[in-house]
Write an enzyme that holds these catalytic residues in place. Structure first.
Site, PDB file in Angstrom:
ATOM      1  N   LYS A  22       0.839  -1.203   0.000  1.00  0.00           N
ATOM      2  CA  LYS A  22       0.000   0.000   0.000  1.00  0.00           C
ATOM      3  C   LYS A  22       0.876   1.256   0.000  1.00  0.00           C
ATOM      4  O   LYS A  22       0.644   2.196  -0.759  1.00  0.00           O
ATOM      5  CB  LYS A  22      -0.935  -0.008   1.221  1.00  0.00           C
ATOM      6  CG  LYS A  22      -2.069  -1.021   1.077  1.00  0.00           C
ATOM      7  CD  LYS A  22      -2.884  -1.249   2.351  1.00  0.00           C
ATOM      8  CE  LYS A  22      -3.887  -2.372   2.108  1.00  0.00           C
ATOM      9  NZ  LYS A  22      -4.715  -2.726   3.260  1.00  0.00           N
TER      10      LYS A  22
ATOM     11  N   GLN B 251      -4.870  -1.601   9.408  1.00  0.00           N
ATOM     12  CA  GLN B 251      -4.850  -2.929   8.791  1.00  0.00           C
ATOM     13  C   GLN B 251      -5.529  -3.950   9.710  1.00  0.00           C
ATOM     14  O   GLN B 251      -5.235  -4.011  10.900  1.00  0.00           O
ATOM     15  CB  GLN B 251      -3.390  -3.332   8.492  1.00  0.00           C
ATOM     16  CG  GLN B 251      -3.248  -4.624   7.718  1.00  0.00           C
ATOM     17  CD  GLN B 251      -3.798  -4.564   6.294  1.00  0.00           C
ATOM     18  OE1 GLN B 251      -3.837  -3.504   5.673  1.00  0.00           O
ATOM     19  NE2 GLN B 251      -4.234  -5.692   5.777  1.00  0.00           N
TER      20      GLN B 251
ATOM     21  N   ASP C 131     -11.127   3.150   3.818  1.00  0.00           N
ATOM     22  CA  ASP C 131     -11.528   1.739   3.750  1.00  0.00           C
ATOM     23  C   ASP C 131     -13.052   1.606   3.640  1.00  0.00           C
ATOM     24  O   ASP C 131     -13.559   0.546   3.274  1.00  0.00           O
ATOM     25  CB  ASP C 131     -11.104   1.010   5.038  1.00  0.00           C
ATOM     26  CG  ASP C 131      -9.891   0.112   4.841  1.00  0.00           C
ATOM     27  OD1 ASP C 131      -9.708  -0.398   3.719  1.00  0.00           O
ATOM     28  OD2 ASP C 131      -9.154  -0.096   5.822  1.00  0.00           O
TER      29      ASP C 131
HETATM   30  N1  GUN Z   1      -7.397  -6.771   5.835  1.00  0.00           N
HETATM   31  C1  GUN Z   1      -7.766  -7.474   4.747  1.00  0.00           C
HETATM   32  N2  GUN Z   1      -8.330  -6.681   3.819  1.00  0.00           N
HETATM   33  C2  GUN Z   1      -8.313  -5.432   4.336  1.00  0.00           C
HETATM   34  C3  GUN Z   1      -8.762  -4.170   3.846  1.00  0.00           C
HETATM   35  O1  GUN Z   1      -9.304  -4.029   2.735  1.00  0.00           O
HETATM   36  N3  GUN Z   1      -8.552  -3.119   4.682  1.00  0.00           N
HETATM   37  C4  GUN Z   1      -7.988  -3.255   5.912  1.00  0.00           C
HETATM   38  N4  GUN Z   1      -7.860  -2.168   6.653  1.00  0.00           N
HETATM   39  N5  GUN Z   1      -7.572  -4.410   6.389  1.00  0.00           N
HETATM   40  C5  GUN Z   1      -7.740  -5.491   5.602  1.00  0.00           C
END
Ligand code: GUN
Length: 288
Positions: A53, A97, A120
């Site tokens: 990311k 995350q 998100d």
């Molecule tokens: N863990 C797995 N997929 C995601 C996501 O799209 N966003 C976040 N914050 N954590 C995740």
């Protein structure tokens, strides 16, 4: 029949190229889009996602920061950091995350993120807006799937869509997006009694189960569109999706591969949401 492959790598590249222009325009106005990513603990998969990311931000000219805590950090420390980031003008998007360690109240952490920076789309306010059909931030993975439908000229109106999985991250928002787009939506999950009954009727199947090769060719209607959201690591170290790709591509009309399907779209849509947040912020400031 051999299915057309829906290429997520190509679409992600195309979109990211267009993001560079938007980021450059914002930077010229003094509003370089910024993303803050919080990682708690040392889960290897999460470490890889977070690194990807941050790197993706740099590749399109965005600002990013990564905040890493040990797994035993207390929740108050993370909440204080979120409050600081909420007030930081360099940061337009905040992502924590998931999953968080067991001693965290995940809901409390997600709700602490300012709704206007919730790239998100997990904050209750943004989930509610999506449910009402007026989304502000669409969760990145299902958003990426919708872009793939658009790119593949796949009309969703009146289609029978089956989503397998009911998570807050993928299944539920995916179902809402398909519904908002005019599909007739069935959400299946681990308690569903006869999964095959549902999938065999589906024009569109979205698999978000987390089980390797869970969707088999006999579960599909010939000519279906098959979207594989799964990323599973096999004992030999290879990646594989939730769909038995080799067998299903002989039955489906269109199908996403793993890797190279939905995966690259998730981070792409995270960038899209962060740029969108920065553009909204720039517009607000221009009105002042
Ligand atoms: N863990 C797995 N997929 C995601 C996501 O799209 N966003 C976040 N914050 N954590 C995740």
């Amino acid at each position: 029949m051999t299915a057309q492959i829906l290429d997520g790598n190509a679409l992600a590249q195309e979109l990211r190229a267009s993001f560079k222009t938007r980021v450059a325009a914002l930077t010229a106005q003094g509003h370089t889009p910024g993303l803050a990513v919080i990682l708690v603990g040392e889960d290897p998969a999460s470490q890889v996602y977070v690194r990807n990311k941050v790197n993706a931000c740099a590749a399109v000219g965005m600002y990013s920061e990564k905040i890493v805590y040990p797994a035993d950090v207390d929740q108050a420390t993370v909440l204080a950091k979120i409050a600081e980031l909420n007030a930081d003008p360099k940061v337009h998007g905040i992502l924590v995350q998931l999953p968080l360690p067991a001693h965290f109240d995940e809901k409390a952490v997600l709700e602490a993120i300012a709704a206007a920076k919730d790239v998100d789309g997990f904050h209750a306010e943004n989930v509610g807006a999506l449910a009402q059909g007026n989304p502000r931030f669409i969760p990145c993975t299902p958003y990426g799937v919708m872009k793939m439908f658009e790119k593949g000229n796949i009309d969703l109106t009146g289609k029978e869509a089956v989503v397998i999985g009911r998570s807050n991250i993928v299944g539920k928002p995916m179902a809402l997006l398909l519904l908002n787009a005019g599909a007739t939506v069935t959400v299946c999950h681990s308690k569903t009694r006869d999964l095959k009954f549902h999938t065999c009727r589906a024009d569109i199947v979205v698999a978000a189960v987390g089980k390797p090769r869970f969707v088999t060719a006999d579960m599909l209607k010939p000519g279906a569109v098959v979207i594989d959201v799964g990323i599973n690591r096999l004992p030999d170290g290879k990646l594989c999706g939730d769909v038995d790709f080799e067998a299903c591509k002989a039955v489906a009309a269109q199908i996403t591969p793993v890797p190279g399907g939905v995966g690259p779209m998730t981070i792409t849509m995270l960038l899209a949401n962060t740029i969108e947040a920065a553009e909204r912020n720039a517009q607000r400031e221009a009105k002042r």
